[in-house]
Design an enzyme around this catalytic site. Structure first.
Site, short mmCIF file in Angstrom:
data_model
loop_
_atom_site.label_atom_id
_atom_site.label_comp_id
_atom_site.label_asym_id
_atom_site.label_seq_id
_atom_site.Cartn_x
_atom_site.Cartn_y
_atom_site.Cartn_z
CG ASP A 77 38.72 43.92 34.92
OD1 ASP A 77 37.30 43.54 34.04
OD2 ASP A 77 39.38 43.22 35.54
CE LYS A 90 39.40 42.86 31.26
NZ LYS A 90 37.88 42.86 31.15
O1 2IT Z 1 34.95 42.87 31.87
C1 2IT Z 1 34.38 43.78 31.26
O2 2IT Z 1 33.39 43.68 30.61
C2 2IT Z 1 34.88 45.00 31.79
N1 2IT Z 1 35.79 45.08 32.66
C3 2IT Z 1 34.17 46.13 31.15
C4 2IT Z 1 34.87 46.56 29.94
C5 2IT Z 1 34.31 47.83 29.27
O3 2IT Z 1 34.96 48.02 28.09
O4 2IT Z 1 33.42 48.64 29.61
#
Ligand code: 2IT
Length: 447
Positions: free
Chosen positions: A164, A124
């Site tokens: 996100d 993240k």
């Molecule tokens: O919280 C999540 O799963 C996302 N923000 C998507 C992450 C992604 O790599 O598609």
């Protein structure tokens, strides 16, 4: 292992990292019993290794605003766990972003990604950049400055970010554009959630919300219920709530509330297609005001300042905005107004005491890492299409998304079914995700 002992050590080591400690506590509580039945996990110190990220990059992001003034923000990428695949997870741009917030999200992402059945590790990232009130040019300049640092930390087989909160299709465009230029990778870039003409997957923008509704459909069917005809509430009006509203309406549910930081918008007759389209306009405006919906659709949408979606009477609530957005008092108010089920679409959307109370007061409850996994799963499908140099049709992506959500639901049932036959979806999702990552770590040795 004893959850209390591990938590005490973590608290001493990372004081004040409340979101991170909350996310770890929830998982450890769920897995403690199973973990202690596997001495090989304890011997390899799997939990102690799994709760710490592999590494965290922190960098300064300096950019110039529309008045010509120089602004400085902080950027981060938390590479949490790569045991089952490249780091994968979104970027969050929000003024409240801290390492603790991104560590909680990266930790959750590791188990969520494991549940998707696809080979993706957890990561993240993001910044304390606040998109509210920024012009399109400012967003572009910030994204470019952010990527000027981030690009060294990521790669298509190494770490694949996506969107996100605060990062949607527009931001992914600016970020990936800069990555292509810097890395000279013109095939697929490195992000998911890309535009449809340059490597993006059909249905990725909708996928988190669609997947959540497919999951809800399965969990409701298991207790003899259906989404059709139900009054539901969403929170926020961003990308996630937008996709959820679209699919909920298609499946015959009535969306009677959305919200924003300014208050709640009640829609007694249910949200309509033009209102769902208007959610995108509201998101693109960077005003972060749900009142705009009531201004645009007077008579149909009624705004109340300072209230949350949880004050509106519904059958099912879907938190879809931010962590800890649903408190114990909110859960009690929902129950008083007849609500029977809560499906988290936001990551860690409900506070721990609210979850505990709902589980003991007849609610059907399912956690974000299972319910919202369709988003990252479709990112995984985008990576596969990119690697194959192909794009699949909407029907093909949708069918795979259906299969993946069914597989996630099945894993929750397998690991979460209780003696009385009910399913504890929190336990089920945590144990299923944990077992997969733990076995991979064990097989790969002490690294
Ligand atoms: O919280 C999540 O799963 C996302 N923000 C998507 C992450 C992604 O790599 O598609």
């Amino acid at each position: 292992m004893k959850t209390s002992e591990i938590m005490a050590k973590l608290q001493a080591k990372h004081p004040g990292e409340n979101e991170y400690l909350q996310a770890v506590q929830e998982v450890l509580e769920s897995i403690e019993e199973v973990y202690n039945q596997h001495p090989e996990f304890e011997k390899a110190r799997i939990v102690e290794r799994m709760v710490e990220p592999d590494r965290i990059y922190t960098f300064r992001v300096t950019w110039v605003d529309d008045r010509g003034e120089i602004q400085t923000n902080l950027g981060y990428r938390v590479q949490f766990n790569s045991a089952i695949g490249p780091y994968k997870g979104g970027l969050r741009f929000h003024r409240a972003v801290t390492p603790s917030m991104l560590k909680f999200l990266g930790f959750e992402q590791t188990f969520k990604n494991a549940l998707t059945t696809l080979p993706m590790g957890g990561g993240k990232g993001g910044s304390d950049f606040d998109p509210v009130g920024k012009s399109d040019d400012e967003i572009m300049r910030f994204c470019q400055a952010f990527m000027l640092e981030l690009w060294r930390c990521i790669g298509p087989d190494e770490d694949v970010p996506a969107g996100d909160v605060g990062v949607g299709g527009r931001e992914i465009g600016y970020l990936d554009g800069m990555y292509r230029k810097l890395a000279r990778q013109y095939n697929t870039g490195v992000l998911t959630g890309k535009g449809m003409t340059w490597g993006g997957s059909i249905l990725r923008p909708e996928a988190t919300g669609y997947g959540a509704m497919y999951f809800a459909h399965l969990a409701l069917a298991k207790v003899g219920k259906d989404l059709s005809g139900q009054r539901i509430s969403l929170s926020g009006f961003g990308n996630v709530a937008w996709g959820a509203a679209k699919k909920a309406v298609q499946l015959g549910a009535k969306v009677v509330a959305i919200s924003g930081p300014d208050g709640v918008c009640e829609i007694p007759d249910g949200i309509t297609e033009d209102m769902i389209d208007y959610m995108l306009v509201m998101r693109a405006s960077n005003r972060n005001r749900v009142e705009d919906m009531a201004d645009k659709f007077p008579g149909k949408a009624k705004f109340t300042a300072g209230k949350k979606s949880w004050s509106v009477p519904v059958d099912i609530a879907f938190p879809s905005a931010f962590q800890n957005e649903l408190s114990l008092e909110d859960a009690q108010e929902l129950k008083k107004n007849g609500c029977q089920a809560v499906f988290e679409i936001s990551n860690m959307g409900c506070q721990p005491d609210a979850i505990h109370w709902m589980q003991h007061n007849g609610f059907l409850f399912a956690p974000g890492k299972a319910v919202n996994a369709g988003g990252v799963a479709t990112s995984g499908l985008e990576m596969t299409q990119n690697a194959e140099h192909l794009s699949w049709t909407a029907a093909e992506v949708d069918e795979r998304l259906h299969h993946i959500m069914a597989a996630i639901h099945e894993q929750c049932v397998k690991y979460g079914t209780q003696a009385d036959g009910t399913v504890d979806y929190v336990k089920g999702a945590n144990i299923a995700g944990f077992m997969k990552v733990a076995h991979a770590m064990l097989e790969q040795g002490t690294i």
